[in-house]
Write a protein that holds these residues in place. Sequence first.
Motif, PDB file in Angstrom:
ATOM      1  N   PRO A 170       0.807  -1.221   0.000  1.00 23.23           N
ATOM      2  CA  PRO A 170       0.000   0.000   0.000  1.00 23.23           C
ATOM      3  C   PRO A 170       0.842   1.275   0.000  1.00 23.23           C
ATOM      4  O   PRO A 170       0.392   2.316  -0.496  1.00 23.23           O
ATOM      5  CB  PRO A 170      -0.832  -0.114   1.289  1.00 23.23           C
ATOM      6  CG  PRO A 170      -0.154  -1.147   2.119  1.00 23.23           C
ATOM      7  CD  PRO A 170       0.519  -2.071   1.175  1.00 23.23           C
ATOM      8  N   ILE A 171       2.063   1.206   0.534  1.00 25.79           N
ATOM      9  CA  ILE A 171       2.945   2.379   0.520  1.00 25.79           C
ATOM     10  C   ILE A 171       3.361   2.686  -0.910  1.00 25.79           C
ATOM     11  O   ILE A 171       3.294   3.834  -1.372  1.00 25.79           O
ATOM     12  CB  ILE A 171       4.179   2.134   1.402  1.00 25.79           C
ATOM     13  CG1 ILE A 171       3.759   1.873   2.850  1.00 25.79           C
ATOM     14  CG2 ILE A 171       5.146   3.316   1.342  1.00 25.79           C
ATOM     15  CD1 ILE A 171       4.883   1.432   3.757  1.00 25.79           C
ATOM     16  N   LEU A 172       3.780   1.656  -1.640  1.00 24.74           N
ATOM     17  CA  LEU A 172       4.180   1.845  -3.030  1.00 24.74           C
ATOM     18  C   LEU A 172       3.006   2.294  -3.890  1.00 24.74           C
ATOM     19  O   LEU A 172       3.139   3.171  -4.748  1.00 24.74           O
ATOM     20  CB  LEU A 172       4.762   0.536  -3.575  1.00 24.74           C
ATOM     21  CG  LEU A 172       6.007   0.019  -2.847  1.00 24.74           C
ATOM     22  CD1 LEU A 172       6.411  -1.342  -3.403  1.00 24.74           C
ATOM     23  CD2 LEU A 172       7.154   0.996  -2.947  1.00 24.74           C
ATOM     24  N   GLN A 173       1.831   1.721  -3.655  1.00 24.30           N
ATOM     25  CA  GLN A 173       0.649   2.100  -4.419  1.00 24.30           C
ATOM     26  C   GLN A 173       0.253   3.544  -4.144  1.00 24.30           C
ATOM     27  O   GLN A 173      -0.228   4.248  -5.044  1.00 24.30           O
ATOM     28  CB  GLN A 173      -0.513   1.161  -4.082  1.00 24.30           C
ATOM     29  CG  GLN A 173      -0.339  -0.241  -4.647  1.00 24.30           C
ATOM     30  CD  GLN A 173      -1.481  -1.156  -4.273  1.00 24.30           C
ATOM     31  OE1 GLN A 173      -2.134  -0.974  -3.236  1.00 24.30           O
ATOM     32  NE2 GLN A 173      -1.738  -2.159  -5.096  1.00 24.30           N
ATOM     33  N   ALA A 174       0.467   4.013  -2.907  1.00 28.69           N
ATOM     34  CA  ALA A 174       0.133   5.396  -2.566  1.00 28.69           C
ATOM     35  C   ALA A 174       0.993   6.379  -3.352  1.00 28.69           C
ATOM     36  O   ALA A 174       0.507   7.409  -3.831  1.00 28.69           O
ATOM     37  CB  ALA A 174       0.313   5.621  -1.065  1.00 28.69           C
ATOM     38  N   PHE A 175       2.274   6.065  -3.515  1.00 29.80           N
ATOM     39  CA  PHE A 175       3.151   6.944  -4.296  1.00 29.80           C
ATOM     40  C   PHE A 175       2.785   6.902  -5.773  1.00 29.80           C
ATOM     41  O   PHE A 175       2.850   7.918  -6.467  1.00 29.80           O
ATOM     42  CB  PHE A 175       4.619   6.559  -4.080  1.00 29.80           C
ATOM     43  CG  PHE A 175       5.210   7.180  -2.857  1.00 29.80           C
ATOM     44  CD1 PHE A 175       6.056   8.264  -2.954  1.00 29.80           C
ATOM     45  CD2 PHE A 175       4.908   6.689  -1.592  1.00 29.80           C
ATOM     46  CE1 PHE A 175       6.592   8.859  -1.825  1.00 29.80           C
ATOM     47  CE2 PHE A 175       5.438   7.270  -0.447  1.00 29.80           C
ATOM     48  CZ  PHE A 175       6.288   8.358  -0.565  1.00 29.80           C
ATOM     49  N   LYS A 176       2.384   5.734  -6.250  1.00 30.84           N
ATOM     50  CA  LYS A 176       1.953   5.637  -7.645  1.00 30.84           C
ATOM     51  C   LYS A 176       0.671   6.441  -7.859  1.00 30.84           C
ATOM     52  O   LYS A 176       0.532   7.150  -8.862  1.00 30.84           O
ATOM     53  CB  LYS A 176       1.736   4.175  -8.012  1.00 30.84           C
ATOM     54  CG  LYS A 176       1.375   3.959  -9.477  1.00 30.84           C
ATOM     55  CD  LYS A 176       1.126   2.496  -9.785  1.00 30.84           C
ATOM     56  CE  LYS A 176       2.393   1.688  -9.685  1.00 30.84           C
ATOM     57  NZ  LYS A 176       2.180   0.275 -10.097  1.00 30.84           N
ATOM     58  N   LYS A 177      -0.259   6.346  -6.918  1.00 27.78           N
ATOM     59  CA  LYS A 177      -1.513   7.090  -7.015  1.00 27.78           C
ATOM     60  C   LYS A 177      -1.256   8.592  -6.984  1.00 27.78           C
ATOM     61  O   LYS A 177      -1.971   9.370  -7.629  1.00 27.78           O
ATOM     62  CB  LYS A 177      -2.439   6.691  -5.857  1.00 27.78           C
ATOM     63  CG  LYS A 177      -3.807   7.364  -5.901  1.00 27.78           C
ATOM     64  CD  LYS A 177      -4.666   6.914  -4.736  1.00 27.78           C
ATOM     65  CE  LYS A 177      -6.017   7.620  -4.728  1.00 27.78           C
ATOM     66  NZ  LYS A 177      -6.839   7.209  -3.556  1.00 27.78           N
ATOM     67  N   ALA A 178      -0.238   9.006  -6.248  1.00 27.17           N
ATOM     68  CA  ALA A 178       0.112  10.425  -6.171  1.00 27.17           C
ATOM     69  C   ALA A 178       0.889  10.890  -7.402  1.00 27.17           C
ATOM     70  O   ALA A 178       1.304  12.057  -7.469  1.00 27.17           O
ATOM     71  CB  ALA A 178       0.934  10.690  -4.912  1.00 27.17           C
ATOM     72  N   GLU A 179       1.091   9.979  -8.377  1.00 26.60           N
ATOM     73  CA  GLU A 179       1.798  10.274  -9.625  1.00 26.60           C
ATOM     74  C   GLU A 179       3.233  10.710  -9.365  1.00 26.60           C
ATOM     75  O   GLU A 179       3.780  11.586 -10.046  1.00 26.60           O
ATOM     76  CB  GLU A 179       1.045  11.327 -10.440  1.00 26.60           C
ATOM     77  CG  GLU A 179      -0.351  10.881 -10.844  1.00 26.60           C
ATOM     78  CD  GLU A 179      -1.095  11.923 -11.656  1.00 26.60           C
ATOM     79  OE1 GLU A 179      -0.674  13.095 -11.629  1.00 26.60           O
ATOM     80  OE2 GLU A 179      -2.078  11.554 -12.304  1.00 26.60           O
ATOM     81  N   LEU A 180       3.858  10.078  -8.373  1.00 30.16           N
ATOM     82  CA  LEU A 180       5.261  10.327  -8.065  1.00 30.16           C
ATOM     83  C   LEU A 180       6.113   9.176  -8.586  1.00 30.16           C
ATOM     84  O   LEU A 180       5.594   8.121  -8.948  1.00 30.16           O
ATOM     85  CB  LEU A 180       5.445  10.469  -6.555  1.00 30.16           C
ATOM     86  CG  LEU A 180       4.766  11.673  -5.905  1.00 30.16           C
ATOM     87  CD1 LEU A 180       4.748  11.523  -4.386  1.00 30.16           C
ATOM     88  CD2 LEU A 180       5.472  12.969  -6.297  1.00 30.16           C
ATOM     89  N   GLU A 181       7.418   9.387  -8.628  1.00 30.60           N
ATOM     90  CA  GLU A 181       8.318   8.323  -9.023  1.00 30.60           C
ATOM     91  C   GLU A 181       8.147   7.119  -8.104  1.00 30.60           C
ATOM     92  O   GLU A 181       7.951   7.273  -6.890  1.00 30.60           O
ATOM     93  CB  GLU A 181       9.773   8.801  -8.961  1.00 30.60           C
ATOM     94  CG  GLU A 181      10.153   9.767 -10.054  1.00 30.60           C
ATOM     95  CD  GLU A 181      10.099   9.122 -11.426  1.00 30.60           C
ATOM     96  OE1 GLU A 181      10.662   8.023 -11.585  1.00 30.60           O
ATOM     97  OE2 GLU A 181       9.501   9.719 -12.339  1.00 30.60           O
ATOM     98  N   PHE A 182       8.205   5.926  -8.678  1.00 27.82           N
ATOM     99  CA  PHE A 182       8.116   4.721  -7.867  1.00 27.82           C
ATOM    100  C   PHE A 182       9.326   4.692  -6.933  1.00 27.82           C
ATOM    101  O   PHE A 182      10.461   4.677  -7.404  1.00 27.82           O
ATOM    102  CB  PHE A 182       8.102   3.493  -8.774  1.00 27.82           C
ATOM    103  CG  PHE A 182       7.439   2.303  -8.174  1.00 27.82           C
ATOM    104  CD1 PHE A 182       6.066   2.218  -8.127  1.00 27.82           C
ATOM    105  CD2 PHE A 182       8.183   1.255  -7.666  1.00 27.82           C
ATOM    106  CE1 PHE A 182       5.438   1.100  -7.596  1.00 27.82           C
ATOM    107  CE2 PHE A 182       7.569   0.141  -7.131  1.00 27.82           C
ATOM    108  CZ  PHE A 182       6.192   0.066  -7.097  1.00 27.82           C
ATOM    109  N   PRO A 183       9.136   4.720  -5.598  1.00 28.11           N
ATOM    110  CA  PRO A 183      10.270   4.901  -4.685  1.00 28.11           C
ATOM    111  C   PRO A 183      11.103   3.640  -4.487  1.00 28.11           C
ATOM    112  O   PRO A 183      10.606   2.522  -4.590  1.00 28.11           O
ATOM    113  CB  PRO A 183       9.588   5.304  -3.375  1.00 28.11           C
ATOM    114  CG  PRO A 183       8.258   4.643  -3.427  1.00 28.11           C
ATOM    115  CD  PRO A 183       7.848   4.658  -4.880  1.00 28.11           C
TER     116      PRO A 183
END
Length: 381
Positions: free
Chosen positions: A72-85
């Motif tokens: 869910p942490i990775l998906q949250a960054f993807k949803k925010a249209e940020l670089e995959f961390p």
Amino acid sequence: MPLIAGLAFSGLTTDSPISIVLLSTSDPSFVQVSSSTLGEDLSATAKSLFPSKPVSIRLALPSFLDRPTRKPILQAFKKAELEFPELAEVIQLAHISITTKDHTPRNEILFHFSPTFAICRLVSTFVEEGIRESTPLKQTTVTFDALSPDINAIIAQFVESAQATLAADEKHGTKIERIIVVNPNITSTEATLSTWNQHQQSPIKLVTIGFPSVALEAAKTALNFYESDRRLVIPHIPVIYRIGIVNADGFVYAFIPRHLVVPQSHSATFTTSKDDQTQATVSVVIGESPRGEENLRVGQLVLRDLPKKAKGGLAIRVTVDVNDVADVSVTAEDVESGLSEKTIIRNFLGERHWDELLEALETYELNEEADVGNVNGGLPE
């Protein structure tokens, strides 16, 4: 000015502090430090952390997180249209930040304290020519029931159990050189220090590190990786997993087979799968299963406003290009009208989808390359 971001999460509960450090890819003197707290919506929190979208992000997280917990942490960054961390451990980055000199193997204890838990780890560390090797010997995670846990007691208890572990197997020696605590508010009473040192001939050194220092180390390592990637020029690299698109029947047509060397460009012509179909969906997947749903979908485009014709009446040409820096472009074109759509998937072969890829690949037994589908196959709406 392209930015590199390092984030250190003290915990993962609402209102847990987050330390943020931004570095510049072009200005070595630029360092911006800030802080925030974790909101109920991690995606909204992530989007609010940066003045502009960073080109690379590294997260320092608790070490007990497994892949399902990280998802869910990775998906949250993807949803925010940020670089995959990229992901790292808080205590590992804290350890790296103060391990700067070569030394023979020594035993150290690392602690990560958050509002709701403590991670305690005993390691044996060896550094030679700047290369650090740490062997984990013991780890415990303590969950707090009380609002104000006795942190010193937790430290003293783990130190005692760590000393017992070393005494039972003297392979790594019995002496503890240093205790590293990620929490700048740790204080120690004489009684606690006495407990720590009662089995030692020399005192144990205590080092405390704040979360901003961990975030800085996360940003530094992210910047190093970013600059290394830009300097590294590889004219030919192999595709680790097959790249394909999903037909209307749910099976995968392989455009770039596994182990093929890129850059590559391949095209195939498909037809519509229904009467009067006015749009065609191209779903891009990586993986080895012949079934589309058992692969990882990493991109999608929709070709709209197609002229209505009977099933199979339209010819749609799909082209997949993979360049030498692992970017994938996918183009779908109606052969008759010239109507087209294109999408670009950045860093397709890098680490950005690694957690999701592993999860997708573990849902079935890996098979040898299976190219199910043909150029006469249909595309779904």
